[in-house]
Scaffold this active site. Structure first.
Site, short mmCIF file in Angstrom:
data_model
loop_
_atom_site.label_atom_id
_atom_site.label_comp_id
_atom_site.label_asym_id
_atom_site.label_seq_id
_atom_site.Cartn_x
_atom_site.Cartn_y
_atom_site.Cartn_z
N SER A 145 29.16 53.07 108.77
CA SER A 145 29.50 54.46 109.06
C SER A 145 29.36 54.79 110.54
O SER A 145 30.06 55.65 111.06
CB SER A 145 28.60 55.41 108.25
OG SER A 145 28.80 55.20 106.88
N ILE A 171 35.22 42.72 104.55
CA ILE A 171 36.43 42.62 105.36
C ILE A 171 37.62 42.25 104.47
O ILE A 171 37.70 41.14 103.92
CB ILE A 171 36.26 41.60 106.52
CG1 ILE A 171 34.96 41.92 107.30
CG2 ILE A 171 37.49 41.61 107.42
CD1 ILE A 171 34.85 43.36 107.81
N GLN A 292 46.70 75.05 76.68
CA GLN A 292 46.30 75.63 77.97
C GLN A 292 45.37 74.68 78.74
O GLN A 292 45.47 74.56 79.97
CB GLN A 292 45.59 76.96 77.73
CG GLN A 292 45.35 77.72 79.02
CD GLN A 292 44.57 79.00 78.79
OE1 GLN A 292 43.49 78.97 78.21
NE2 GLN A 292 45.11 80.10 79.23
N GLY A 352 44.39 60.17 77.36
CA GLY A 352 43.43 59.76 76.35
C GLY A 352 43.17 58.25 76.43
O GLY A 352 43.10 57.69 77.53
N GLY A 353 43.11 57.60 75.27
CA GLY A 353 42.83 56.16 75.23
C GLY A 353 43.81 55.36 76.07
O GLY A 353 43.44 54.39 76.75
N GLU A 376 37.41 53.20 105.67
CA GLU A 376 37.89 53.99 106.81
C GLU A 376 37.00 55.21 107.06
O GLU A 376 37.47 56.28 107.45
CB GLU A 376 39.34 54.46 106.62
CG GLU A 376 40.31 53.36 106.27
CD GLU A 376 40.98 52.72 107.47
OE1 GLU A 376 41.04 53.36 108.52
OE2 GLU A 376 41.41 51.57 107.35
#
Ligand SMILES: Cc1cc2nc3c(=O)[nH]c(=O)nc-3n(C[C@H](O)[C@H](O)[C@H](O)COP(=O)(O)OP(=O)(O)OC[C@H]3O[C@@H](n4cnc5c(N)ncnc54)[C@H](O)[C@@H]3O)c2cc1C
Length: 401
Positions: A145, A171, A292, A352-353, A376
């Site tokens: 980082s 890498i 919904q 779902g499955g 990145e």
């Protein structure tokens, strides 16, 4: 696809970019899809003969060398055009790591364009037509980082060579590559000054280099690279001694916009697939699409994807206008990768499955997108870059932001 035609996002894309986008969509649908349908689910590329054919077609359409500057025989596009190519070409099973299964070529790490004419001839140009492949090695076990402070691989000058000692981690596709750009410390910092980092072009045949595969969540493996008195000829220093970090940083910042765009492409494809599925999946009282709970998953995903795409277009347009795009690139990378992860997760829920099945690309994209929040620069580092900018802070480490 509900959003198939025209400039439906409200952002005024120039006519030629709409044509480019539609051309790539056609290429993906008519040429890439039939090939990838025959591939095993965790493939990381296609057969050499198929790749050669795809490359030929892409070349004929002017879709190759898109990141190569004109002075090197390329067809370099604007940042906005590259974002569009990245988004559309990631809409395939192999996703963002293999745009159009490698057909678009033009893939030397852009940092190589800062090389000497000999380095460009020897290393960069063969990458354009796919004759050579490269890796980029920045991260180390000590941390990725804050690479400027964490790079502890040392390079010492001995006569006509530099001798590298240390370890690189994670890498991507390092083994089997023809060469790599390896970042090493050539001088310690002190008195508030950061360490000096230099970039070296390293070939796997040089003495004292070893690659160890690291199996990870995604199909394409990264490698540990052990450098044990690895001798690199002095002419393989890339750019100036002690200035490797600056060159890499500029290039990585630039790469974040298409990186985010590729994630958005994958997620858009997942959402479009889910929309197709819920319209034909019956329940006791209507289709899944009538519920919904399902509609809200679709609506939230569409809103977030539009927002992510607008951030990409905005950042790319700023870069194309010559404005500094560093913070905008972090905004894109953060929001694009996190949004894409959420959208693919919702698409899997709607299936779902079936969403868990290896025969579908969703679980593969889900794994791939998880990596994108780390690679990145992790999300937290980009949040820090954005916050520091808002707070006018200049203190802290030397993050790839
Ligand atoms: C599959 C894969 C492929 C990769 N390919 C390459 C490659 O080709 N070349 C290359 O050089 N590297 C590559 N990387 C390395 C990648 O860039 C690093 O993993 C990344 O930069 C994070 O570094 P790290 O793993 O050392 O995590 P660390 O730096 O140890 O960080 C761990 C976590 O701590 C948090 N964190 C870190 N710093 C801060 C902070 N300042 N504030 C708040 N939170 C923080 C974040 O959540 C972060 O995820 C790859 C990684 C993976 C997983």
């Amino acid at each position: 696809m509900a959003n198939g035609a025209g400039n439906h996002y409200g952002f005024e894309l120039p006519e030629e970019l709409i044509m480019l986008r539609d051309q790539i969509r056609r290429f993906m649908r008519e040429e890439v899809k039939p090939i990838e349908d025959t591939l095993p689910h965790d493939a990381t590329g296609c057969a050499p003969a198929d790749l050669a054919r795809l490359r030929g077609l892409a070349e004929a359409m002017g879709l190759t060398r898109l990141t190569v500057p004109e002075e090197h025989g390329g067809n370099q596009l604007s940042a906005l055009a590259r974002a569009i190519v990245a988004e559309e070409s990631a809409k395939c099973r192999l996703g963002g790591y293999a745009p159009a299964l490698g057909a678009f070529g033009g893939g030397p790490p852009n940092i190589l364009w800062s090389g000497t004419p000999t380095q460009i001839e020897r290393y960069a140009k063969p990458c354009i037509d796919g004759a050579k492949r490269a890796f980029v090695a920045i991260t180390e076990p000590t941390g990725g980082s804050d690479p400027r402070n964490n790079i502890s691989t040392r390079a010492e000058r001995r006569g006509d060579a530099w001798v590298l000692n240390g370890r690189k981690m994670w890498i991507t596709a390092a083994k089997g590559a023809d060469f790599g750009v390896v970042f090493a410390r050539t001088k310690d910092g002190g008195g508030g000054a950061p360490p000096e980092i230099t970039a070296f072009i390293v070939e796997p045949g040089f003495p004292g280099i070893e690659f160890n595969e690291i199996k990870v969540i995604r199909a394409l493996s990264p490698y540990e690279i052990v450098l044990d008195n690895c001798e690199v000829p002095a002419e393989n220093v890339l750019g100036e001694v002690g200035r490797g970090f600056g060159v890499a940083q500029a290039w990585l910042v630039d790469a974040r916009i298409p990186y985010a765009a590729g994630c958005i492409g994958i997620a858009q494809e997942a959402l479009d697939m889910a929309c197709g599925w819920v319209k034909q999946r019956p329940t006791r009282d209507g289709m899944l699409a009538d519920k919904q709970a399902v509609q809200w998953m679709i609506a939230d995903s569409e809103v977030e994807l539009r927002a992510a795409r607008m951030l990409v277009y905005d950042a790319a347009s700023k870069v194309d206008a010559g404005q500094p795009g560093k913070v905008d690139a972090s905004v894109c990378k953060l929001y694009g990768t996190e949004t894409a992860g959420r959208v693919v997760d919702r698409a899997m829920q709607m299936f779902g499955g079936m969403g868990m099945a290896k025969e579908m690309p969703l679980e593969r994209w889900y794994r791939e997108l998880r990596v994108k929040r780390i690679g990145e620069g992790p999300s937290e580092v980009h949040r820090m870059v954005i916050a520091r900018d808002k707070l006018n802070r200049t203190d802290g480490g030397h993050y790839f932001g």
